[in-house]
Motif scaffolding. Structure first.
Motif, mmCIF file in Angstrom:
data_model
loop_
_atom_site.group_PDB
_atom_site.id
_atom_site.type_symbol
_atom_site.label_atom_id
_atom_site.label_comp_id
_atom_site.label_asym_id
_atom_site.label_seq_id
_atom_site.Cartn_x
_atom_site.Cartn_y
_atom_site.Cartn_z
ATOM 1 N N UNK A 1 0.817 -1.208 0.000
ATOM 2 C CA UNK A 1 0.000 0.000 0.000
ATOM 3 C C UNK A 1 0.854 1.262 0.000
ATOM 4 N N UNK A 2 2.009 1.231 0.679
ATOM 5 C CA UNK A 2 2.879 2.413 0.658
ATOM 6 C C UNK A 2 3.355 2.673 -0.777
ATOM 7 N N UNK A 3 3.716 1.612 -1.483
ATOM 8 C CA UNK A 3 4.159 1.757 -2.871
ATOM 9 C C UNK A 3 3.019 2.231 -3.765
ATOM 10 N N UNK A 4 1.839 1.677 -3.542
ATOM 11 C CA UNK A 4 0.662 2.068 -4.308
ATOM 12 C C UNK A 4 0.376 3.560 -4.123
ATOM 13 N N UNK A 5 0.425 4.009 -2.877
ATOM 14 C CA UNK A 5 0.165 5.421 -2.588
ATOM 15 C C UNK A 5 1.166 6.320 -3.303
ATOM 16 N N UNK A 6 2.431 5.964 -3.261
ATOM 17 C CA UNK A 6 3.443 6.801 -3.923
ATOM 18 C C UNK A 6 3.239 6.822 -5.432
ATOM 19 N N UNK A 7 2.912 5.674 -6.024
ATOM 20 C CA UNK A 7 2.708 5.616 -7.471
ATOM 21 C C UNK A 7 1.499 6.448 -7.893
ATOM 22 N N UNK B 1 9.230 4.549 9.540
ATOM 23 C CA UNK B 1 10.361 4.557 8.598
ATOM 24 C C UNK B 1 9.916 4.103 7.208
ATOM 25 N N UNK B 2 8.942 3.195 7.143
ATOM 26 C CA UNK B 2 8.468 2.681 5.861
ATOM 27 C C UNK B 2 7.569 3.668 5.135
ATOM 28 N N UNK B 3 7.080 4.684 5.849
ATOM 29 C CA UNK B 3 6.260 5.702 5.206
ATOM 30 C C UNK B 3 4.795 5.688 5.587
ATOM 31 N N UNK B 4 4.451 5.066 6.714
ATOM 32 C CA UNK B 4 3.053 5.008 7.133
ATOM 33 C C UNK B 4 2.540 6.383 7.542
ATOM 34 N N UNK B 5 1.239 6.599 7.335
ATOM 35 C CA UNK B 5 0.569 7.806 7.809
ATOM 36 C C UNK B 5 0.096 7.646 9.248
ATOM 37 N N UNK B 6 0.060 6.415 9.730
ATOM 38 C CA UNK B 6 -0.407 6.137 11.074
ATOM 39 C C UNK B 6 -0.281 4.660 11.352
ATOM 40 N N UNK C 1 -7.506 6.822 -6.141
ATOM 41 C CA UNK C 1 -7.905 7.788 -5.128
ATOM 42 C C UNK C 1 -6.701 8.197 -4.274
ATOM 43 N N UNK C 2 -6.864 9.228 -3.500
ATOM 44 C CA UNK C 2 -5.842 9.549 -2.505
ATOM 45 C C UNK C 2 -5.825 8.424 -1.474
ATOM 46 N N UNK C 3 -4.644 7.960 -1.117
ATOM 47 C CA UNK C 3 -4.514 6.829 -0.200
ATOM 48 C C UNK C 3 -3.719 7.252 1.022
ATOM 49 N N UNK C 4 -4.281 7.012 2.193
ATOM 50 C CA UNK C 4 -3.540 7.058 3.438
ATOM 51 C C UNK C 4 -3.384 5.622 3.906
ATOM 52 N N UNK C 5 -2.238 5.306 4.525
ATOM 53 C CA UNK C 5 -1.938 3.915 4.854
ATOM 54 C C UNK C 5 -1.407 3.797 6.277
ATOM 55 N N UNK C 6 -2.062 2.971 7.079
ATOM 56 C CA UNK C 6 -1.660 2.717 8.459
ATOM 57 C C UNK C 6 -1.099 1.306 8.586
ATOM 58 N N UNK C 7 0.075 1.177 9.184
ATOM 59 C CA UNK C 7 0.617 -0.140 9.476
ATOM 60 C C UNK C 7 -0.040 -0.739 10.710
#
Length: 405
Positions: A112-118, A172-177, A127-133
Motif C-alpha cells: 500500500x505504501x508503494x501504491x500510494x506513492x505511485x 520509517x516505511x512511510x506510514x501515515x499512522x 484515489x488519494x490513499x492514506x496507509x496505516x501499518x
C-alpha cells in the motif's frame, strides 16, 4: 481554467444553491479556485448536482479483485505480492469510479505504501490513499488471519519495547499512522471479540511512540472493554465501536474522536453471506444483536460517526460506500445532510486532512462527484446509479461532465 456552472452545489456542510465551481490543474493535482453563485439568478438547470468526493476512513485495498471466486482467508497466502498490488490498484480504481476519492487503508505494508506513492506521482490513477501499518500481538486479532502452519506472518510485537520498535518500523516505511486492536475480532480465526489484545503498558507504548512520530492511532474495538482501553490511552479514532455504552459515548464526545461503525460488513457476516464460516457468522450476529440501539443512542449523544466500511473486496466491495452512508442515515436517524457530512467534512477531520479534502471551497483539492438528484435533500439519491461524473485531482476519471448544470 475548468468550470461547471448553473449546478446545484452542496459544499460539505451546507447547500449553496445554484453555483459555479472552478478549478485549475496544478502539476499532478487539481485545486478549487472559486465557488460562487451562478451568474444567472435562476434555479439550477437540469437535474444535476455536485458534492465533494467521498472519504472512506477504513478500507483494506489488497483483496481479490478478479472475476474468479477466491477464499477470503487463503487468497493472500497463495497470491504473490506483485499480483496483490495489481488487485489492490483495481480495487482502488473501482472505489474511485464509485465516487470515493480518498481512502485510508488500515492494514497497510509496503504494497500500500508503494501504491500510494505511485498514485501520488501520477504513475497510475487512483484515489488519494492514506496507509496505516498494523501493530498486532502474537495471537492477536491481526495475527489470527494466518494459519498456524503457514510460515510467513506479518510483523508482530510483544512487550512495550517491541511495540515501540514496530511503530518506528512503520514510520520509517512511510506510514501515515498505525492501527491497533484493543479487542478481538470477527473474521480472524479462533478469535473472540471479547478477548483482550495488548496490555495497558503495551498500548501506552504504541500510542506514545506513534504520537511522538506524528502518526495517528486507529483502534479496532468491538466491545466495551476494548473501547475503554482505547479511550484510556488517547487513540485518535475507534474502528467499529460496536458495543459502546452510553457512558463511553459521552467520553468519546468529550475526547473529540471519531467512530467508524462499519455497519454493512457486520450485517453481511452475521447473515452468513459471501462464504463466511459458522464461527464468523455467530460472532458477528452476537455483536449486531445489540448494535443498532446502542449506536443510535450514541449518535443522539453527539458521537462523531464517520464513513468507514472495512471494504475488502469480498464482504464489502469497493463501490458499496454509498450504500453504507444510506444505512448510517437509517440506523442513526440522521438528516441527509448529516449523513453526507459523515462521508466528507467529518471524515476528512478523522484522517487529519480537513484543510485539503472533504469540502468544495477555494484552496481545497478538486475531488468531487456530479450526480442526478440532490442527496442532501433525499439520501436515496446518493447511489452509484446516479453518478454522472467523478473528478479526482482535477481530472474526470468516470463519466462526463455536463455541458451546463
Amino acid at each position: 481554467m475548468n468550470r461547471i456552472t448553473d449546478i446545484a452545489l452542496w459544499d460539505g456542510e451546507a447547500p449553496r444553491g445554484t453555483s459555479t465551481l472552478e478549478w485549475a490543474l496544478d502539476g499532478t493535482d487539481g485545486v478549487i479556485t472559486d465557488v460562487r453563485p451562478a451568474d444567472a439568478a435562476t434555479e439550477a438547470s437540469g437535474e444535476f448536482s455536485v458534492i465533494p468526493g467521498l472519504i472512506d476512513t477504513h478500507v483494506h485495498l489488497v483483496g481479490n479483485a478478479g472475476s474468479r471466486p477466491a477464499d477470503f482467508l487463503t487468497w493472500p497466502l497463495v497470491t504473490r505480492p506483485e499480483e496483490q498490488t495489481l488487485h489492490g490498484l483495481a480495487n482502488a480504481m473501482t472505489a474511485l469510479r464509485a465516487g470515493v476519492t480518498t481512502v485510508r487503508d488500515l492494514s497497510a505494508d509496503d504494497i500500500q505504501f508503494s501504491m500510494r506513492r505511485a498514485i501520488d506521482d501520477a504513475v497510475v490513477a487512483g484515489p488519494r490513499v492514506l496507509a496505516h501499518g498494523m501493530v498486532s500481538m502474537t495471537a492477536g486479532h491481526g495475527d489470527l488471519f494466518i494459519p498456524p502452519a503457514f510460515p510467513l506472518r506479518k510483523p508482530l510485537a510483544d512487550g512495550p519495547d517491541e511495540c515501540r520498535k514496530l511503530v518506528r518500523h512503520w514510520a520509517r516505511a512511510g506510514a501515515d499512522g498505525v492501527k491497533i486492536a484493543t479487542s478481538g475480532g470477527v473474521l480472524s480465526v479462533g478469535d473472540k471479540s471479547a478477548w483482550r489484545n495488548y496490555t495497558s503498558a503495551e498500548i501506552d507504548a504504541i500510542v506514545d511512540e506513534a504520537h511522538a512520530l506524528g502518526l495517528r492511532v486507529a483502534a479496532h474495538a468491538h466491545t466495551a472493554a476494548g473501547i475503554d482501553a482505547a479511550l484510556e490511552h488517547g487513540v485518535d479514532s475507534i474502528e467499529h465501536g460496536t458495543l459502546l455504552s452510553h457512558e463511553q459515548a459521552r467520553r468519546i464526545v468529550d475526547a473529540g474522536i471519531t467512530v467508524a461503525p462499519t455497519l454493512l460488513i457486520n450485517d453481511r457476516i452475521a447473515g452468513g453471506e459471501n462464504g463466511v464460516s459458522p464461527e464468523q457468522s455467530a460472532k458477528a450476529a452476537e455483536l449486531v444483536e445489540q448494535r443498532d440501539a446502542l449506536m443510535r443512542a450514541a449518535a443522539d449523544a453527539g458521537v462523531d460517526f464517520v464513513l468507514g466500511t472495512d471494504a475488502n473486496g469480498h464482504h464489502v466491495r469497493f463501490g458499496d460506500q454509498m450504500a453504507e452512508v444510506r444505512l448510517m442515515a437509517s440506523i442513526f436517524g440522521w438528516t441527509p445532510g448529516r449523513a453526507l457530512e459523515a462521508a466528507t467534512t467529518r471524515a476528512a477531520r478523522a484522517i487529519g486532512r480537513e484543510t485539503r479534502v472533504g469540502r468544495l471551497t477555494p484552496g481545497h483539492l478538486a475531488d468531487f462527484i456530479v450526480l442526478r438528484g440532490r442527496p442532501w435533500e433525499q439520501i436515496d439519491a446518493l447511489d452509484t446509479a446516479n453518478i454522472v461524473a467523478v473528478v479526482s485531482r482535477g481530472r474526470v476519471v468516470q463519466g462526463e461532465l455536463p455541458a451546463r448544470g
